[in-house]
Design a protein around this motif. Structure first.
Motif, mmCIF file in Angstrom:
data_model
loop_
_atom_site.group_PDB
_atom_site.id
_atom_site.type_symbol
_atom_site.label_atom_id
_atom_site.label_comp_id
_atom_site.label_asym_id
_atom_site.label_seq_id
_atom_site.Cartn_x
_atom_site.Cartn_y
_atom_site.Cartn_z
ATOM 1 N N LYS A 72 46.497 44.661 64.812
ATOM 2 C CA LYS A 72 47.581 44.062 64.027
ATOM 3 C C LYS A 72 48.209 42.943 64.850
ATOM 4 O O LYS A 72 48.908 43.179 65.823
ATOM 5 N N ILE A 172 50.769 45.820 56.649
ATOM 6 C CA ILE A 172 50.608 44.529 57.317
ATOM 7 C C ILE A 172 51.535 43.527 56.629
ATOM 8 O O ILE A 172 51.344 43.191 55.460
ATOM 9 N N VAL A 178 45.293 41.255 60.292
ATOM 10 C CA VAL A 178 44.380 42.139 61.010
ATOM 11 C C VAL A 178 43.199 41.326 61.532
ATOM 12 O O VAL A 178 42.560 40.579 60.782
#
Length: 261
Positions: A72, A172, A178
């Motif tokens: 992340k 996210i 990602v």
């Protein structure tokens, strides 16, 4: 100066074992894979008027699946630095700066490097609001026990992951992304990762009071990535971040630092 050159060489050698493959079997275009053992360092974008979006993974943690680490990372818009990752596509010579430009309209970006403000000694969390302060932890492998981290320079990152849940990483945000990065086994004398800093930025770290021993034990002690869901930190050889930051920013880097014996 000799030490700085040596560390910079170490950074190049560390990523020189990486390979980038950009191939689409359904396309008529042909792309060759290039060994980056002779790669150079480049700063992107080349033109001051070009888009400057990239993914910053230097402070990221990652989740593994089938030997790949998914990290992340932060979406940034500023100048960055990277191994060039030279390759050829349709007879044209390209590098990571071209990938960054081509990714803007095509739903992806690339992980490159810029100095994370959170690890710098003059970071102001209340004003800059980039999250809590962090520091660079030195993971010592001189005892012979090697450990894994994720090597993200040149990792591809897909915008389709933004605003969604991702396995092992949770939600996210729109300013996150990602990136897929290969887990790498460290070489002696060790590597560095970003981690929590429990003091104010720039405070004297007496007896490691500003550092998290449990985080160090967990993230510096990953000896296998065979199990799905293994958590890794993004790593780099000792001193690499300091050298790259100095080259990119044009001034000596000053980081919060943690080193356990």
């Amino acid at each position: 100066m000799i030490l700085r050159i040596a560390l910079f060489t170490t950074a190049i050698l560390f990523v020189s074992s990486s390979f980038l493959t950009f191939a689409d079997s359904s396309s008529s275009s042909t792309t060759t894979t290039t060994d980056s053992s002779n790669a150079k360092i480049v700063e992107c974008p080349v033109s001051g008027k070009a888009p400057d979006t990239f993914a910053l993974c230097a402070t990221a943690t990652c989740w593994t699946l089938d030997g790949v680490a998914y990290c992340k990372c932060e979406v940034m818009n500023e100048e960055s630095i990277s191994i060039s990752f030279d390759y050829e596509e349709n007879g044209k010579s390209k590098n990571v700066c071209d990938l960054l430009l081509e990714g803007v309209p095509n739903g992806y970006t690339v992980s490159t490097y810029a100095t994370p403000r959170q690890v710098e000694t003059d970071y102001d969390p209340k004003v800059e609001k980039l999250g809590p302060p962090m520091g660079y932890y030195t993971c010592d492998t001189r005892s012979g026990t090697q450990a894994y981290g994720a090597q993200c320079d040149g990792g591809l990152c897909f915008k389709s992951t933004q605003g969604k849940e991702f396995p092992g990483l949770g939600y996210i945000k729109e300013n996150e992304i990602v990136c897929s990065c290969p887990p790498t086994l460290s070489n002696s004398p060790g590597f560095q990762i970003a981690g929590p800093w429990k003091c104010k930025p720039g405070d004297a770290n007496e007896n490691n009071q500003c550092c998290d021993q449990s985080y160090y034990n967990d993230m510096c002690g990953v000896t296998s990535v065979k199990t799905t869901g293994t958590v890794l930190a993004v790593n780099a050889p000792i001193g690499t971040a300091r050298v790259l930051s100095a080259k990119l920013d044009g001034k000596p880097a000053r980081f919060n630092a943690c080193r356990f014996q």
